[in-house]
Design a protein around this motif. Sequence first.
Motif, PDB file in Angstrom:
ATOM      1  N   VAL A 191      96.829  71.056 -38.778  1.00  0.00           N
ATOM      2  CA  VAL A 191      95.802  71.375 -37.746  1.00  0.00           C
ATOM      3  C   VAL A 191      96.334  72.811 -37.248  1.00  0.00           C
ATOM      4  N   MET A 192      97.422  72.804 -36.752  1.00  0.00           N
ATOM      5  CA  MET A 192      97.685  74.023 -35.931  1.00  0.00           C
ATOM      6  C   MET A 192      99.336  74.114 -35.851  1.00  0.00           C
ATOM      7  N   THR A 193      99.839  75.484 -35.499  1.00  0.00           N
ATOM      8  CA  THR A 193     101.294  75.617 -35.073  1.00  0.00           C
ATOM      9  C   THR A 193     101.106  76.247 -33.728  1.00  0.00           C
ATOM     10  N   VAL A 194     101.932  75.528 -32.855  1.00  0.00           N
ATOM     11  CA  VAL A 194     101.944  75.796 -31.480  1.00  0.00           C
ATOM     12  C   VAL A 194     103.308  76.563 -31.224  1.00  0.00           C
ATOM     13  N   ARG A 195     103.260  78.083 -30.977  1.00  0.00           N
ATOM     14  CA  ARG A 195     104.629  78.558 -30.633  1.00  0.00           C
ATOM     15  C   ARG A 195     105.780  78.070 -31.605  1.00  0.00           C
ATOM     16  N   LEU A 232     105.986  75.044 -33.441  1.00  0.00           N
ATOM     17  CA  LEU A 232     105.889  73.933 -33.583  1.00  0.00           C
ATOM     18  C   LEU A 232     104.527  73.343 -34.299  1.00  0.00           C
ATOM     19  N   ASP A 233     104.811  72.841 -35.617  1.00  0.00           N
ATOM     20  CA  ASP A 233     103.629  72.444 -36.437  1.00  0.00           C
ATOM     21  C   ASP A 233     103.064  71.133 -36.001  1.00  0.00           C
ATOM     22  N   VAL A 234     101.617  71.039 -35.507  1.00  0.00           N
ATOM     23  CA  VAL A 234     100.983  69.962 -35.208  1.00  0.00           C
ATOM     24  C   VAL A 234     100.172  69.272 -36.197  1.00  0.00           C
ATOM     25  N   THR A 235     100.271  68.158 -36.555  1.00  0.00           N
ATOM     26  CA  THR A 235      99.588  67.327 -37.737  1.00  0.00           C
ATOM     27  C   THR A 235      98.364  66.514 -37.056  1.00  0.00           C
ATOM     28  N   GLU A 236      97.306  66.351 -37.754  1.00  0.00           N
ATOM     29  CA  GLU A 236      96.530  65.270 -37.370  1.00  0.00           C
ATOM     30  C   GLU A 236      96.770  64.021 -38.419  1.00  0.00           C
ATOM     31  N   ASP A 237      96.581  63.001 -37.807  1.00  0.00           N
ATOM     32  CA  ASP A 237      96.968  61.661 -38.593  1.00  0.00           C
ATOM     33  C   ASP A 237      95.263  61.153 -38.642  1.00  0.00           C
ATOM     34  N   LEU A 238      94.899  61.133 -39.779  1.00  0.00           N
ATOM     35  CA  LEU A 238      93.375  61.041 -40.021  1.00  0.00           C
ATOM     36  C   LEU A 238      93.042  59.469 -39.790  1.00  0.00           C
ATOM     37  N   LEU A 239      92.747  59.039 -38.545  1.00  0.00           N
ATOM     38  CA  LEU A 239      92.402  57.643 -38.569  1.00  0.00           C
ATOM     39  C   LEU A 239      91.126  57.411 -39.243  1.00  0.00           C
ATOM     40  N   PRO A 240      90.814  55.836 -39.658  1.00  0.00           N
ATOM     41  CA  PRO A 240      89.849  55.349 -40.408  1.00  0.00           C
ATOM     42  C   PRO A 240      88.618  55.823 -39.731  1.00  0.00           C
ATOM     43  N   GLU A 241      87.451  55.846 -40.489  1.00  0.00           N
ATOM     44  CA  GLU A 241      86.156  56.387 -40.094  1.00  0.00           C
ATOM     45  C   GLU A 241      85.603  55.738 -38.879  1.00  0.00           C
ATOM     46  N   GLU A 265      98.126  74.948 -25.481  1.00  0.00           N
ATOM     47  CA  GLU A 265      98.447  76.401 -25.038  1.00  0.00           C
ATOM     48  C   GLU A 265      99.551  76.142 -23.741  1.00  0.00           C
ATOM     49  N   THR A 266      99.653  74.891 -22.919  1.00  0.00           N
ATOM     50  CA  THR A 266     100.520  74.911 -21.912  1.00  0.00           C
ATOM     51  C   THR A 266     101.528  73.999 -22.189  1.00  0.00           C
ATOM     52  N   LEU A 267     101.621  73.457 -23.237  1.00  0.00           N
ATOM     53  CA  LEU A 267     102.718  72.489 -23.814  1.00  0.00           C
ATOM     54  C   LEU A 267     103.981  73.245 -23.796  1.00  0.00           C
ATOM     55  N   GLU A 296     116.384  77.446 -33.571  1.00  0.00           N
ATOM     56  CA  GLU A 296     116.367  78.733 -32.836  1.00  0.00           C
ATOM     57  C   GLU A 296     114.819  79.398 -32.906  1.00  0.00           C
ATOM     58  N   GLY A 297     114.741  79.748 -31.792  1.00  0.00           N
ATOM     59  CA  GLY A 297     113.390  80.504 -31.450  1.00  0.00           C
ATOM     60  C   GLY A 297     112.182  79.492 -31.297  1.00  0.00           C
ATOM     61  N   LEU A 298     112.325  78.272 -31.544  1.00  0.00           N
ATOM     62  CA  LEU A 298     111.199  77.426 -31.331  1.00  0.00           C
ATOM     63  C   LEU A 298     110.466  77.303 -30.022  1.00  0.00           C
ATOM     64  N   GLY A 299     109.373  77.703 -29.643  1.00  0.00           N
ATOM     65  CA  GLY A 299     108.682  77.860 -28.384  1.00  0.00           C
ATOM     66  C   GLY A 299     108.818  79.028 -27.614  1.00  0.00           C
ATOM     67  N   LYS A 300     109.409  80.215 -28.368  1.00  0.00           N
ATOM     68  CA  LYS A 300     109.369  81.476 -28.202  1.00  0.00           C
ATOM     69  C   LYS A 300     108.601  82.435 -28.603  1.00  0.00           C
ATOM     70  N   VAL A 301     107.801  81.894 -29.485  1.00  0.00           N
ATOM     71  CA  VAL A 301     106.889  82.686 -30.505  1.00  0.00           C
ATOM     72  C   VAL A 301     105.541  82.632 -29.707  1.00  0.00           C
ATOM     73  N   PRO A 302     105.227  83.621 -29.190  1.00  0.00           N
ATOM     74  CA  PRO A 302     103.862  83.756 -28.413  1.00  0.00           C
ATOM     75  C   PRO A 302     102.758  83.677 -29.282  1.00  0.00           C
ATOM     76  N   LEU A 303     102.487  82.603 -30.238  1.00  0.00           N
ATOM     77  CA  LEU A 303     101.505  82.615 -31.157  1.00  0.00           C
ATOM     78  C   LEU A 303     101.048  81.008 -31.448  1.00  0.00           C
ATOM     79  N   ILE A 304      99.680  80.817 -31.648  1.00  0.00           N
ATOM     80  CA  ILE A 304      99.163  79.698 -31.947  1.00  0.00           C
ATOM     81  C   ILE A 304      98.216  79.913 -33.083  1.00  0.00           C
ATOM     82  N   VAL A 305      98.506  79.280 -34.197  1.00  0.00           N
ATOM     83  CA  VAL A 305      97.873  79.469 -35.493  1.00  0.00           C
ATOM     84  C   VAL A 305      96.989  78.120 -35.533  1.00  0.00           C
TER      85      VAL A 305
END
Length: 341
Positions: free
Chosen positions: A169-173, A175-184, A219-221, A235-244
């Motif tokens: 789904v996204m990468t926050v500074r 940190l890779d964030v994954t969506e766990d796809l719940l049943p429909e 953004e505020t995590l 090293e460097g995790l959380g210091k990257v000023p970027l959210i993809v």
Amino acid sequence: MIRLIATLLMLTTMAGGYMYYDFRMSARLAGRADADGLSFAEYLSGLTDRLAGLSDAASAGGMPTRLADMLPKAPEGWKLRAASAEDLRPFLPKSLAKADKAAVAALEALLSGVSGNGTEVAIRAYQKGDRTVLVQAVRYPNLIFTSSAALKERAALQAISAQFGAADVMTVRGLDVTEDLLPEDFRGRLFLADVGGQIHLRLLAPRRMKDTELLPFFETLNVEAMNASVIDKVEGLGKVPLIVLASALDDTDREAYVAARARRAADKAQRQEEARSATEVQTAAPPSRGSLGIGALIGGLFGLSNATGATAPAQAAPVQVDCATGKNGVKRCMVSEDAGG
């Protein structure tokens, strides 16, 4: 002189009592009912790492050290409050008769405490109208990540991933964030991430909320503070000023993003395996002369060579220390007496 000796003996007794208590508690943190599965060398190794962790936390430049303070701030228009069991109802299927039990259990775990001494849990609910977002963070004890007695627990925590289907789904500074796809039939979106396998983050949002609507939470995590508080830092995790945001990328960029995440995941797994192997090798090695404990220190001060009270020789044979660093980064030293001295 007598007063000095009495003071040192009192300090030794107090320190010994604390270390015994801490040793027993450390064994329980490692998942054992008693201390039989934890060697004293492993305990000393873990104690050193914990003291180093306290030093790192103290010099972390004012970053928060409590897990709850690292969670997202309430976005504009949202109210932060304590979570309750009723908060899960809007996310569950309207009929629970045929609902996936594993999925129900996964959501219920968001509001339940995690067992284990030394485990820190923070749970928050964010409210705006009829919409609720739940966030849970769990930080597991340092000892699990420093002792070979807890290698299985460590590997299990580092292997936790999506249960029902994963979407990048996204990468926050960093940190890779994954969506766990719940049943429909479930009415929520479950997102997960981990920092060093030691801090596990879960965010549950209404299914109708889009990725862009969730950005204010991520953004505020405080990813940097989380990374500073774990044993296996990146090293460097959380210091990257970027959210993809993957959904904002075109097809070509999204493919490149997914491929980059796969490489990072493979590198992360390799680093964790190497760290576990290094811990096992380090704790298996015999303790050096400098790590025999407070008793050895007091014995050296008063010329005691053993528990029988025999005095040490007037002059000990000189020793020779040879150290070499292996390919895995572990430094090994051998101590021998110099016959030519």
